[in-house]
Design a protein around this motif. Sequence first.
Motif, PDB file in Angstrom:
ATOM      1  N   ARG A  24       0.823  -1.222   0.000  1.00 53.83           N
ATOM      2  CA  ARG A  24       0.000   0.000   0.000  1.00 53.83           C
ATOM      3  C   ARG A  24       0.849   1.260   0.000  1.00 53.83           C
ATOM      4  O   ARG A  24       0.364   2.333  -0.323  1.00 53.83           O
ATOM      5  N   SER A  25       2.136   1.155   0.355  1.00 50.88           N
ATOM      6  CA  SER A  25       2.962   2.355   0.441  1.00 50.88           C
ATOM      7  C   SER A  25       3.203   2.969  -0.932  1.00 50.88           C
ATOM      8  O   SER A  25       3.618   4.109  -1.039  1.00 50.88           O
ATOM      9  N   ARG A  26       2.932   2.214  -1.994  1.00 51.00           N
ATOM     10  CA  ARG A  26       3.219   2.727  -3.328  1.00 51.00           C
ATOM     11  C   ARG A  26       1.998   3.285  -4.029  1.00 51.00           C
ATOM     12  O   ARG A  26       2.098   3.720  -5.164  1.00 51.00           O
ATOM     13  N   ASP A  27       0.845   3.241  -3.423  1.00 52.54           N
ATOM     14  CA  ASP A  27      -0.316   3.759  -4.136  1.00 52.54           C
ATOM     15  C   ASP A  27      -0.833   5.030  -3.484  1.00 52.54           C
ATOM     16  O   ASP A  27      -1.987   5.366  -3.553  1.00 52.54           O
ATOM     17  N   ILE A  28       0.077   5.770  -2.850  1.00 51.05           N
ATOM     18  CA  ILE A  28      -0.305   7.056  -2.263  1.00 51.05           C
ATOM     19  C   ILE A  28      -0.702   8.023  -3.369  1.00 51.05           C
ATOM     20  O   ILE A  28      -1.686   8.745  -3.279  1.00 51.05           O
ATOM     21  N   THR A  29       0.069   8.025  -4.458  1.00 52.77           N
ATOM     22  CA  THR A  29      -0.241   8.877  -5.603  1.00 52.77           C
ATOM     23  C   THR A  29      -0.788   8.010  -6.727  1.00 52.77           C
ATOM     24  O   THR A  29      -0.119   7.084  -7.178  1.00 52.77           O
ATOM     25  N   VAL A  48     -11.142  -7.542  -5.809  1.00 55.21           N
ATOM     26  CA  VAL A  48     -10.113  -7.890  -6.792  1.00 55.21           C
ATOM     27  C   VAL A  48      -9.772  -6.721  -7.705  1.00 55.21           C
ATOM     28  O   VAL A  48      -8.876  -6.825  -8.538  1.00 55.21           O
ATOM     29  N   TRP A  49     -10.485  -5.627  -7.561  1.00 53.39           N
ATOM     30  CA  TRP A  49     -10.232  -4.469  -8.417  1.00 53.39           C
ATOM     31  C   TRP A  49      -9.266  -3.509  -7.735  1.00 53.39           C
ATOM     32  O   TRP A  49      -9.324  -3.302  -6.515  1.00 53.39           O
ATOM     33  N   HIS A  50      -8.359  -2.920  -8.527  1.00 50.73           N
ATOM     34  CA  HIS A  50      -7.416  -1.928  -8.006  1.00 50.73           C
ATOM     35  C   HIS A  50      -7.398  -0.707  -8.920  1.00 50.73           C
ATOM     36  O   HIS A  50      -7.488  -0.842 -10.149  1.00 50.73           O
ATOM     37  N   PRO A  51      -7.261   0.475  -8.348  1.00 52.86           N
ATOM     38  CA  PRO A  51      -7.196   1.685  -9.180  1.00 52.86           C
ATOM     39  C   PRO A  51      -5.857   1.801  -9.885  1.00 52.86           C
ATOM     40  O   PRO A  51      -4.872   1.156  -9.507  1.00 52.86           O
ATOM     41  N   TRP A  52      -5.788   2.631 -10.885  1.00 55.63           N
ATOM     42  CA  TRP A  52      -4.546   2.854 -11.622  1.00 55.63           C
ATOM     43  C   TRP A  52      -3.472   3.384 -10.667  1.00 55.63           C
ATOM     44  O   TRP A  52      -3.718   4.280  -9.863  1.00 55.63           O
ATOM     45  N   GLY A  53      -2.294   2.811 -10.791  1.00 55.85           N
ATOM     46  CA  GLY A  53      -1.185   3.211  -9.931  1.00 55.85           C
ATOM     47  C   GLY A  53      -1.002   2.313  -8.732  1.00 55.85           C
ATOM     48  O   GLY A  53      -0.012   2.435  -8.007  1.00 55.85           O
ATOM     49  N   ALA A  71       1.088  -3.606 -15.527  1.00 57.98           N
ATOM     50  CA  ALA A  71       2.345  -3.553 -16.270  1.00 57.98           C
ATOM     51  C   ALA A  71       3.479  -3.837 -15.297  1.00 57.98           C
ATOM     52  O   ALA A  71       3.417  -3.420 -14.133  1.00 57.98           O
ATOM     53  N   PRO A  72       4.539  -4.574 -15.720  1.00 59.29           N
ATOM     54  CA  PRO A  72       5.680  -4.837 -14.832  1.00 59.29           C
ATOM     55  C   PRO A  72       6.286  -3.538 -14.327  1.00 59.29           C
ATOM     56  O   PRO A  72       6.430  -2.564 -15.077  1.00 59.29           O
ATOM     57  N   SER A  73       6.628  -3.528 -13.028  1.00 60.56           N
ATOM     58  CA  SER A  73       7.138  -2.288 -12.434  1.00 60.56           C
ATOM     59  C   SER A  73       7.895  -2.583 -11.151  1.00 60.56           C
ATOM     60  O   SER A  73       7.328  -3.132 -10.207  1.00 60.56           O
ATOM     61  N   ASN A  74       9.211  -2.223 -11.120  1.00 65.02           N
ATOM     62  CA  ASN A  74      10.020  -2.279  -9.892  1.00 65.02           C
ATOM     63  C   ASN A  74       9.906  -3.602  -9.146  1.00 65.02           C
ATOM     64  O   ASN A  74       9.651  -3.632  -7.948  1.00 65.02           O
ATOM     65  N   GLY A  75      10.070  -4.698  -9.847  1.00 67.17           N
ATOM     66  CA  GLY A  75      10.017  -5.993  -9.204  1.00 67.17           C
ATOM     67  C   GLY A  75       8.614  -6.474  -8.901  1.00 67.17           C
ATOM     68  O   GLY A  75       8.440  -7.487  -8.223  1.00 67.17           O
ATOM     69  N   GLY A  76       7.618  -5.780  -9.385  1.00 68.20           N
ATOM     70  CA  GLY A  76       6.229  -6.181  -9.161  1.00 68.20           C
ATOM     71  C   GLY A  76       5.376  -5.758 -10.338  1.00 68.20           C
ATOM     72  O   GLY A  76       5.836  -5.744 -11.485  1.00 68.20           O
ATOM     73  N   THR A 132       2.142  -2.859 -11.551  1.00 72.18           N
ATOM     74  CA  THR A 132       1.354  -1.668 -11.244  1.00 72.18           C
ATOM     75  C   THR A 132       0.095  -1.656 -12.101  1.00 72.18           C
ATOM     76  O   THR A 132       0.169  -1.903 -13.317  1.00 72.18           O
ATOM     77  N   ALA A 133      -1.043  -1.389 -11.477  1.00 70.75           N
ATOM     78  CA  ALA A 133      -2.293  -1.275 -12.227  1.00 70.75           C
ATOM     79  C   ALA A 133      -2.236  -0.054 -13.128  1.00 70.75           C
ATOM     80  O   ALA A 133      -1.849   1.038 -12.697  1.00 70.75           O
ATOM     81  N   VAL A 134      -2.591  -0.243 -14.402  1.00 65.17           N
ATOM     82  CA  VAL A 134      -2.496   0.835 -15.393  1.00 65.17           C
ATOM     83  C   VAL A 134      -3.825   0.940 -16.142  1.00 65.17           C
ATOM     84  O   VAL A 134      -4.638   0.016 -16.119  1.00 65.17           O
TER      85      VAL A 134
END
Length: 324
Positions: A133-138, A185-190, A219-224, A226-228
């Motif tokens: 969760r620390s990566r979806d602040i923005t 199961v849904w996640h917002p972009w980012g 999309a692949p991002s930083n070892g994981g 990211t929802a796009v």
Amino acid sequence: MKNISKTVKKSALLCLIGTFFLISLDTFAQRHGGGAAHRGGAVHRPAGGTQTRPSATRPANQSRPAVTKPSTNRPSVTRPGSNGSGTKVTRPTNGSNTQINNRKNTTNRNSNNTRNSGNRNTNISGNTRNVDRSRDITINNNRNTVVRRNTVVYTRPPYVHGGYRYYGYHPYYYHPYRPYYWGPVWHPWGFFVATLAVTAIVVSVENTQYHYDQGVWYAPSNGGYTAVPAPVGGTVNNIPSGAQTVNTGTVNNYYYGGTYYEKDGSSYKVVAPTAGTVVESLPEGGEEVTIGDVKYIKFGETYYQPVQVDGKDKYEVVLVEEDK
């Protein structure tokens, strides 16, 4: 002579009496002492008067019982999670580094999961995603899509401001922008996840690989991952059952989580939004912008106008053109 004879007779008599006495004693001893011999015999003490205690021999298979010291470790203590979600954090019962590290890992993992409990957390049908969760602040709302022009003629004049014209089929009706939540199961972009569920598939669009899982594109991002925003042209065999059917004026689209799909044979293809399309909900990631006296919800290059249809608050895709 008479005295000597008397003396000899007395001596003989004494010897006879003594002999008889000894015979009587021997007979008595045989009667009583002999019975003792039949019962095990007399106990003879060893010579010298020293009495030796018999050796106590312990059986070979018997060992001295081990003395167990009471454990000095702290007892296992279970306390509720700090977020009140019911998750338990268990303190290890020994002080080994491995147990401590495991406790830290477990606590961090539980912290990540419980922080999202009921809010798009993952543990769905046994498939687990590790969510950071620390990566979806923005939220990344850079959705570079171009609105498709509608063939239906606009009967309402556009709103003009700052050198642009904003077209809408419905009158402007302001209501606050409230992002909608489509389920666990849904996640917002980012939104970043460390791993994907086994149900995710790979979709290639213009030589770029995406991962699609239950209505969300990654999309692949930083070892994981990211929802796009869904890539226009991306094709999948299935879309979530909760997709809403919306009419563009010429064809039906299927709308889910901010993405529009069109039926393409037995598949569904991602398409850009069509001007005039009305949807009930918008996802996270939108930005409420003020243009003159009107407030729009902007997703990248796409603008939505707040409207009211049949007494319900909705959003209409706006056609934006430069005022020449």
